[in-house]
Design a protein around this motif. Structure first.
Motif: not given
Length: 477
Positions: A112-141
């Protein structure tokens, strides 16, 4: 000794949070946060960082960041202009640190931060991956892309899809086309979670996903010397990060991103490009390729660290000539730029504050040669009609290295079982010329039959024999 926090350090400046950072590890703090801090000092960027823990595991860093009010020191140790240098910087750009598994609602509220402009990440090479167990935006993935999708969707809802509330996403994970990969997975979650099509359109139109290339060695926390370091700093800093002075960030992005991140004004080594492919190729072939080329040659020469190898009269000359005469001619960036990068690489190899063991770099050396060095061999042959003798001398040394024994001592090889088995059995059953023939023709190793290249087998065989003749003169350290 004083604890480190904003009161003891006299830090009173509060800046708007412009960056949301997924990852609290040494690399992001010694690379991205260091850059943001420099931007704040030298330009009008004036932005703070909110840090998010990306994985559900016991982490002391988030707790320590909270205790230290987001403050920590970065120590740069290395070579600059041919001379050893040490610099220290108190990083003060982090505004908050959050574990989303403790408070998911607070995490989503960051969107909700109106000043937010950038997102940086480093979650290891395995971090950018799809997980079929992530079911909804309402619960944490579980996955980072799932968490990011939920936050973007919350932002989309909060600002009612306003185009000007889009963000620039700059992942630093070491995978090719990391921005494109992350965007693909975010849109995949949007689809499988049945989120409105308007959200996917907003992601496509208002969120910029940048492909990046990053380069800085960040050894991290100086465990062995922390008491001396803290005494010198005058604080009980539990989050000290050591890094080399050299840094490079290549961002594939439109001009608007370059304008929003005034890194050039700050003197930072950040390149905004329309296509980072040639930069990735140059890094792999010069930096990584030089490492891989050097290892077997230097090891058989009796050396054990990268610094020793570069400063040795024989192997130092060998690797410099391999880069300048056989690798750089295969690349397409301006020669001056490539030569400067090569000089930087050699200087980094000489860093007296980082001990690079050759045997550690030799992990999976065959596949590394295929990816990092062989393309230079093939391209050099294609462009000149000649064979690169130094790069192939390295291949000859590699074949002998994988014999697993040299100068009367065992070599602790570390590779896939099938690779080690192939070399062991081949060396047991054949003499050098037959071993060379078997190795070069093994398409499982190289994805091509190298014996088909005229003169290559003869040259590598000659180099193997030459090295074998010198074996008795080598004294291991």
């Amino acid at each position: 000794m004083k604890p480190l926090n904003r009161q003891t350090a006299g830090i009173t400046v509060q800046r708007p949070v412009k960056v949301l950072q997924y990852g609290e590890g040494n690399f992001l703090r010694g690379f991205v946060d260091w850059m943001i801090d420099v931007l704040n000092e030298k330009t009008d960027f004036n932005g703070a960082v909110d840090v998010v823990q990306p994985r559900d595991r016991h982490r002391t860093t988030i707790k320590a960041l909270k205790q230290q009010d987001g403050l920590f020191h970065v120590l740069l140790n290395g070579i600059k202009g041919g001379k050893p240098t040490q610099e220290k910087r108190l990083i003060s750009c982090i505004a908050s640190a959050l574990n989303p598994y403790d408070d998911y609602a607070a995490y989503l509220k960051r969107g909700e931060n109106p000043d937010l402009q950038f997102i940086f990440s480093n979650t290891t090479e395995a971090g950018i991956a799809y997980d079929e167990n992530d079911k909804s935006a309402r619960t944490i993935s579980t996955s980072f892309p799932g968490k990011l999708t939920a936050l973007l969707y919350h932002r989309f809802q909060h600002f009612k899809g306003a185009p000007d509330k889009g963000l620039t996403v700059i992942p630093t994970e070491l995978i090719e086309k990391n921005g494109e990969a992350l965007k693909h997975i975010v849109l995949q979650y949007a689809s499988t979670w049945n989120l409105p099509e308007d959200f996917s359109s907003w992601v496509n139109d208002s969120i910029i996903f940048c492909n990046t290339l990053v380069d800085r060695i960040v050894p991290g926390y100086p465990q062995e010397t922390i008491k001396e370091v803290q005494e010198e700093l005058g604080y009980e800093d539990q989050l000290v990060v050591t890094a080399e002075p050299y840094h490079l960030l290549v961002i594939e992005a439109p001009a608007s991103v370059k304008k929003a991140l005034p890194t050039e004004e700050a003197g930072l080594q950040v390149k905004f490009v329309s296509d980072l492919t040639p930069y990735r190729t140059s890094k792999v072939r010069i930096l990584n390729g030089a490492h891989t080329t050097l290892v077997p040659v230097a090891y058989l020469h009796g050396l054990r660290t990268v610094r020793e190898a570069v400063e040795d009269e024989h192997t130092g000359k060998f690797i410099r000539e391999a880069i300048s005469e056989e690798i750089i001619p295969t690349l397409d960036l301006p020669k001056e730029e490539l030569e400067q990068f090569a000089n930087d690489v050699i200087e980094r190899f000489q860093n007296p504050f980082i001990r690079h063991e050759l045997i550690a770099i030799a992990l999976n050396a065959v596949s590394k040669y295929k990816v990092r060095v062989l393309p230079s061999v093939l391209e050099y042959h294609k462009r000149t009609g000649k064979l690169p003798e130094r790069l192939l001398h390295s291949l000859a040394a590699l074949i002998l290295f994988y014999k697993g024994e040299w100068a009367g001592k065992n070599i602790l090889l570390n590779d896939a079982p099938e690779v080690l088995s192939f070399f062991r059995e081949t060396w047991l059953q054949h003499d050098a010329p037959e071993v060379v023939e078997a190795v070069l023709s093994n398409t499982n190793l190289w994805d091509t039959d190298l014996t088909k290249i005229e003169g290559l087998t003869a040259l590598v065989t000659e180099q193997v024999k030459h090295l074998q003749q010198s074996e008795h003169t080598v004294t291991s350290n």
